[in-house]
Design a protein around this motif. Structure first.
Motif, PDB file in Angstrom:
ATOM      1  N   ARG A 193       0.926  -1.181   0.199  1.00 27.60           N
ATOM      2  CA  ARG A 193      -0.035   0.188   0.195  1.00 27.60           C
ATOM      3  C   ARG A 193       1.168   1.545   0.181  1.00 27.60           C
ATOM      4  O   ARG A 193       2.049   0.654   0.467  1.00 27.60           O
ATOM      5  CB  ARG A 193      -1.092  -0.147   1.525  1.00 27.60           C
ATOM      6  CG  ARG A 193      -0.324   0.407   3.034  1.00 27.60           C
ATOM      7  CD  ARG A 193       0.069  -1.069   3.096  1.00 27.60           C
ATOM      8  NE  ARG A 193      -0.996  -1.895   3.281  1.00 27.60           N
ATOM      9  CZ  ARG A 193      -0.423  -2.874   3.937  1.00 27.60           C
ATOM     10  NH1 ARG A 193       0.663  -3.479   4.168  1.00 27.60           N
ATOM     11  NH2 ARG A 193      -1.353  -3.558   4.509  1.00 27.60           N
ATOM     12  N   PRO A 194       0.247   2.369  -0.711  1.00 25.86           N
ATOM     13  CA  PRO A 194       0.961   3.544  -0.724  1.00 25.86           C
ATOM     14  C   PRO A 194       0.848   4.479   0.885  1.00 25.86           C
ATOM     15  O   PRO A 194       0.279   4.417   1.432  1.00 25.86           O
ATOM     16  CB  PRO A 194       0.581   4.348  -2.277  1.00 25.86           C
ATOM     17  CG  PRO A 194      -0.817   3.811  -1.757  1.00 25.86           C
ATOM     18  CD  PRO A 194      -1.193   2.847  -1.541  1.00 25.86           C
ATOM     19  N   MET A 195       2.858   4.711   0.836  1.00 24.26           N
ATOM     20  CA  MET A 195       2.455   5.310   2.179  1.00 24.26           C
ATOM     21  C   MET A 195       3.245   7.079   2.118  1.00 24.26           C
ATOM     22  O   MET A 195       4.400   6.809   1.419  1.00 24.26           O
ATOM     23  CB  MET A 195       3.358   4.687   3.575  1.00 24.26           C
ATOM     24  CG  MET A 195       2.899   2.755   3.297  1.00 24.26           C
ATOM     25  SD  MET A 195       1.321   3.165   4.448  1.00 24.26           S
ATOM     26  CE  MET A 195       1.560   3.560   6.447  1.00 24.26           C
ATOM     27  N   THR A 196       3.106   7.838   2.470  1.00 26.79           N
ATOM     28  CA  THR A 196       3.447   8.959   2.686  1.00 26.79           C
ATOM     29  C   THR A 196       4.672   8.592   3.516  1.00 26.79           C
ATOM     30  O   THR A 196       4.545   8.838   4.728  1.00 26.79           O
ATOM     31  CB  THR A 196       2.382  10.051   3.683  1.00 26.79           C
ATOM     32  OG1 THR A 196       1.181   9.975   2.822  1.00 26.79           O
ATOM     33  CG2 THR A 196       2.837  11.646   3.364  1.00 26.79           C
ATOM     34  N   VAL A 197       5.968   9.269   2.914  1.00 25.66           N
ATOM     35  CA  VAL A 197       7.515   9.217   3.583  1.00 25.66           C
ATOM     36  C   VAL A 197       6.996  11.047   4.515  1.00 25.66           C
ATOM     37  O   VAL A 197       7.132  11.536   4.055  1.00 25.66           O
ATOM     38  CB  VAL A 197       8.300   9.547   2.474  1.00 25.66           C
ATOM     39  CG1 VAL A 197       9.638   9.638   3.189  1.00 25.66           C
ATOM     40  CG2 VAL A 197       7.978   8.585   1.574  1.00 25.66           C
ATOM     41  N   CYS A 198       7.827  10.859   5.766  1.00 18.96           N
ATOM     42  CA  CYS A 198       8.076  11.451   6.805  1.00 18.96           C
ATOM     43  C   CYS A 198       9.299  11.503   7.275  1.00 18.96           C
ATOM     44  O   CYS A 198       9.649  11.070   8.042  1.00 18.96           O
ATOM     45  CB  CYS A 198       6.846  11.492   7.928  1.00 18.96           C
ATOM     46  SG  CYS A 198       5.031  11.529   7.656  1.00 18.96           S
ATOM     47  N   VAL A 199      10.215  11.937   6.507  1.00 14.32           N
ATOM     48  CA  VAL A 199      11.959  11.947   6.239  1.00 14.32           C
ATOM     49  C   VAL A 199      11.740  13.139   6.367  1.00 14.32           C
ATOM     50  O   VAL A 199      12.732  14.260   5.573  1.00 14.32           O
ATOM     51  CB  VAL A 199      12.546  10.679   5.229  1.00 14.32           C
ATOM     52  CG1 VAL A 199      14.218  10.583   5.533  1.00 14.32           C
ATOM     53  CG2 VAL A 199      11.845   9.316   5.035  1.00 14.32           C
ATOM     54  N   ASP A 200      12.876  13.442   7.677  1.00 18.83           N
ATOM     55  CA  ASP A 200      13.768  14.710   7.419  1.00 18.83           C
ATOM     56  C   ASP A 200      14.910  14.739   6.845  1.00 18.83           C
ATOM     57  O   ASP A 200      15.374  15.594   6.490  1.00 18.83           O
ATOM     58  CB  ASP A 200      13.512  15.535   8.385  1.00 18.83           C
ATOM     59  CG  ASP A 200      11.960  16.270   8.947  1.00 18.83           C
ATOM     60  OD1 ASP A 200      10.911  16.453   7.531  1.00 18.83           O
ATOM     61  OD2 ASP A 200      11.150  16.158   9.759  1.00 18.83           O
ATOM     62  N   ASN A 201      15.817  13.537   8.453  1.00 19.56           N
ATOM     63  CA  ASN A 201      16.670  13.331   8.328  1.00 19.56           C
ATOM     64  C   ASN A 201      17.089  12.035   8.282  1.00 19.56           C
ATOM     65  O   ASN A 201      16.953  11.122   9.905  1.00 19.56           O
ATOM     66  CB  ASN A 201      17.600  14.380   8.899  1.00 19.56           C
ATOM     67  CG  ASN A 201      19.244  14.311   8.796  1.00 19.56           C
ATOM     68  OD1 ASN A 201      19.598  13.758   8.250  1.00 19.56           O
ATOM     69  ND2 ASN A 201      20.257  14.418  10.830  1.00 19.56           N
ATOM     70  N   PHE A 202      17.482  11.167   7.451  1.00 18.41           N
ATOM     71  CA  PHE A 202      17.089   9.546   7.440  1.00 18.41           C
ATOM     72  C   PHE A 202      18.513   9.209   8.419  1.00 18.41           C
ATOM     73  O   PHE A 202      19.406   9.522   8.093  1.00 18.41           O
ATOM     74  CB  PHE A 202      17.536   9.289   5.889  1.00 18.41           C
ATOM     75  CG  PHE A 202      17.385   7.296   5.511  1.00 18.41           C
ATOM     76  CD1 PHE A 202      15.770   7.090   6.495  1.00 18.41           C
ATOM     77  CD2 PHE A 202      18.986   7.010   5.541  1.00 18.41           C
ATOM     78  CE1 PHE A 202      16.220   5.628   6.335  1.00 18.41           C
ATOM     79  CE2 PHE A 202      18.131   5.575   5.719  1.00 18.41           C
ATOM     80  CZ  PHE A 202      17.090   4.889   5.817  1.00 18.41           C
ATOM     81  N   ASP A 203      18.163   7.948   9.351  1.00 19.62           N
ATOM     82  CA  ASP A 203      19.173   7.471  10.150  1.00 19.62           C
ATOM     83  C   ASP A 203      19.387   6.827  10.063  1.00 19.62           C
ATOM     84  O   ASP A 203      19.359   5.719  10.966  1.00 19.62           O
ATOM     85  CB  ASP A 203      18.818   8.022  11.611  1.00 19.62           C
ATOM     86  CG  ASP A 203      17.808   8.245  12.412  1.00 19.62           C
ATOM     87  OD1 ASP A 203      16.847   7.258  11.283  1.00 19.62           O
ATOM     88  OD2 ASP A 203      16.841   8.270  13.657  1.00 19.62           O
ATOM     89  N   GLY A 204      18.490   5.871   9.053  1.00 19.86           N
ATOM     90  CA  GLY A 204      17.975   4.700   8.679  1.00 19.86           C
ATOM     91  C   GLY A 204      16.665   3.763   9.494  1.00 19.86           C
ATOM     92  O   GLY A 204      16.722   2.773   9.310  1.00 19.86           O
ATOM     93  N   THR A 205      16.080   4.751  10.363  1.00 22.61           N
ATOM     94  CA  THR A 205      14.992   4.425  10.326  1.00 22.61           C
ATOM     95  C   THR A 205      13.945   5.082   9.188  1.00 22.61           C
ATOM     96  O   THR A 205      13.986   6.405   9.397  1.00 22.61           O
ATOM     97  CB  THR A 205      14.634   5.136  11.875  1.00 22.61           C
ATOM     98  OG1 THR A 205      15.440   4.036  12.342  1.00 22.61           O
ATOM     99  CG2 THR A 205      12.669   4.278  12.213  1.00 22.61           C
ATOM    100  N   LEU A 206      12.642   4.485   8.930  1.00 24.31           N
ATOM    101  CA  LEU A 206      11.814   5.407   8.037  1.00 24.31           C
ATOM    102  C   LEU A 206      10.316   5.105   9.579  1.00 24.31           C
ATOM    103  O   LEU A 206      10.238   5.076  10.043  1.00 24.31           O
ATOM    104  CB  LEU A 206      11.663   4.387   6.977  1.00 24.31           C
ATOM    105  CG  LEU A 206      11.947   5.363   5.536  1.00 24.31           C
ATOM    106  CD1 LEU A 206      11.728   4.196   4.966  1.00 24.31           C
ATOM    107  CD2 LEU A 206      12.364   6.163   5.594  1.00 24.31           C
TER     108      LEU A 206
END
Length: 147
Positions: free
Chosen positions: A33-46
């Motif tokens: 399923r499509p999910m909105t991405v909430c990434v400000d500063n990727f650290d290995g966790t979404l």
């Protein structure tokens, strides 16, 4: 995931609005399923959000192994990960974005956070995007990395 791989994936993930999140349902069928991405500063966790009573929350609660994928400019990727669902308000408040509001008409108190910790990733990049309407295929000068 090693820091160098996180640094490679970060700019790609931070440029995306949505990805596909794949889980296994109760009959061991893959469901995406499509999910909105909430990434400000990727650290290995979404981080994702879903209604507390949704099927994706039930799927992850039963089997935490997931895949996150995207295909298109600027790159294509596939991330194998482990997910954790937290149905508490505090993690939701910490990561809430106004653009999520339409998905939760009854408010953020109906949302659960889904923490997705990347374990392995595959990333395909190309010096030029494929022509519109054409399938993605290997391109001379393109690149494929497995982390």
């Amino acid at each position: 995931m090693p820091a160098q791989h996180v640094r490679t994936l970060g700019p790609v993930l931070e440029s995306l609005d949505a990805v596909m999140l794949t889980t296994l349902d109760g009959a061991d069928r893959m469901v995406s399923r499509p999910m909105t991405v909430c990434v400000d500063n990727f650290d290995g966790t979404l981080w994702f959000f879903a209604p507390i009573t949704s099927q994706v929350v039930a799927d992850i609660s039963a089997n935490p192994k997931v895949n996150v994928s995207y295909c298109g400019p600027p790159a294509s990727l596939s991330i194998t990960a482990t997910a954790t669902v937290t149905p508490h308000t505090l993690p939701v408040l910490a990561r809430w974005r106004p653009r999520l509001a339409p998905w939760f008409p009854d408010g953020m108190n109906t949302a659960a956070t889904i923490e997705v910790v990347a374990e392995r990733a595959r990333l395909w990049t190309s010096p030029t995007p494929p022509a519109r309407g054409r399938h993605l295929r290997p391109v001379r000068g393109g690149r494929h990395d497995t982390f």
